[in-house]
Design an enzyme around this catalytic site. Sequence first.
Site, PDB file in Angstrom:
ATOM      1  NE  ARG A 262     -60.262 -52.448 -12.964  1.00 55.22           N
ATOM      2  CZ  ARG A 262     -60.683 -52.527 -14.271  1.00 55.22           C
ATOM      3  NH1 ARG A 262     -61.486 -53.201 -14.442  1.00 55.22           N
ATOM      4  NH2 ARG A 262     -59.889 -51.928 -15.164  1.00 55.22           N
ATOM      5  NE  ARG A 277     -67.138 -59.887 -11.893  1.00 56.63           N
ATOM      6  CZ  ARG A 277     -67.101 -58.966 -12.760  1.00 56.63           C
ATOM      7  NH1 ARG A 277     -66.872 -57.732 -12.874  1.00 56.63           N
ATOM      8  NH2 ARG A 277     -68.063 -59.117 -13.929  1.00 56.63           N
ATOM      9  CD  GLU A 349     -65.241 -55.378 -20.506  1.00 57.12           C
ATOM     10  OE1 GLU A 349     -66.332 -55.725 -20.106  1.00 57.12           O
ATOM     11  OE2 GLU A 349     -64.666 -54.691 -20.189  1.00 57.12           O
ATOM     12  CB  SER A 352     -63.167 -52.204 -22.573  1.00 61.03           C
ATOM     13  OG  SER A 352     -64.318 -51.237 -22.493  1.00 61.03           O
ATOM     14  NE  ARG A 391     -62.489 -60.434 -17.068  1.00 55.28           N
ATOM     15  CZ  ARG A 391     -63.364 -59.752 -17.016  1.00 55.28           C
ATOM     16  NH1 ARG A 391     -63.857 -59.275 -18.131  1.00 55.28           N
ATOM     17  NH2 ARG A 391     -64.049 -59.567 -15.874  1.00 55.28           N
TER      18      ARG A 391
END
Length: 426
Positions: A262, A277, A349, A352, A391
Amino acid sequence: MLDIKRIRNDFEATKERLGTRGVAAEELDHLKALDENRRELIQKSEHLKKHRNEVSADIAEKKRNKEDAQDAIAAMKKVGAEIKAIDADLELLEEQVNAVAAGLPNLPHPSIPVGADEESNIEVRKWGKPTEFDFEPQPHWDLGTSLGILDFERGAKVARSRFLFYRGLGARLERALYNFMLDLHITEHDYEEIIPPYLANDDALYGTGQFPKFKEDVFQIKNQPLTLIPTAEVPLTNFYQNEILEEKDLPKYFTALSPSFRSEAGSAGRDTRGLIRLHQFNKVEMVKFAKPEDSYDELEKMTNNAEDILQKLGLPYRVILLSTGDTGFAAAKTYDLEVWIPAQNTYREISSCSNTEDFQARRAMIRYRKESDGKVDYLHTLNGSGLAVGRTVAALMENYQQKDGSIKIPEVLVPYMGGVKEIRRT
RNA sequence: GGAGAAUUGUCCGAGUGGCUUAAGGAGCACGCUUGGAAAGCGUGUAUACGGUUUUCCGUAUCGAGGGUUCGAAUCCCUCAUUCUCCUCCA
């Protein structure tokens, strides 16, 4: 992609529901006007084509009988030119319709809270309690750096910031975690294990909804029509792109580990440290293809599958139902799992899980043939992380850290770590 | 990377510019036949869009996209995929 017929037939209600997701009313009015214009041209063009087909048959007949057909041919030459002109206009118009329609997000499911952003999200349930320490817990990047298992500096040197090297037991921990996750999904949750391509073409990215609106978020390969996948959802969901499945074969469950790439455009300055991130991170993804009537049950099950991992790892988390404004582009309903991150004293988070209903199926043309009447219809696609591995490493390091800066390995992972029970500086 | 061949409906397969509205076969569904089955016979058997509406009618679709033509599965161009051979390689 929303059904244009549905927008047409249920215009005001659709407009209102999309309004809760921040779509301007004018956008739909514009779409409606374009669509009306488009249908008008289709009729014009098709009438002319019908005429041409009829006259062409006459010409063929005359030619066979060695009769003269010059007048008809001359007339059809004009008609042909007219059709060409109309079709050119039509193509332009269809591009405009598609451009607007492809940029519209999915309709929110009635069960989700209406709101502009995450403020309106609802906590559905909570598992475990925030880990308590009799010392000041360190952030995972400090733990990782001093243990010599995470190397962010060299990651930045070799690639750029937001990349890292895992070393030694750090690398092993990451590998242990994703193997544990995959094993759980394939043995207890009935998923089929997949290793997908890590590059995908534009059609695939359009199919899942990344394109055309979110091109800035991905890394594209120069001079190649290929993009590094931002999630395995892209190849997994597009597995059945342009295919018609049999109803008896549904549901289908796929799981895959893949790196996710990303660009993180627009997130400069946010979560700049650690594993939260990154431009590249591993993720175990779950994707389901389901019958429409079952898809919401499947969403609950998929969410539970992701929770199962956190529970077995003993990581405290909560389940959040996203509001209309916070729900992603392709999703009709999304649950986020948020894991406890001690050093930040908050939940972050880590998964999802979404039901996109027929939104992606419509874009990617994934359908199924119904047993009852043999008719073809779009199926529903779901996707969820189970889990974001980086994460999870961060959460595990922080929640299982000990006073001396070492990290305890949870029971279930010890076999995957080759018997290693804790990571400490050597 | 180089050379050649191929791609037609659920499947096999014919089709080199107009009686193709894609032949023929297989499969599947329904019906007839039968004590029952098989065989046989008959009928049907795609998707998308538009118009109409619980029926139809039209347009498009022969790997994808362009072009030539009054008219393209058929001719031309570009691309993709598959196979064979060479080259390279893990």
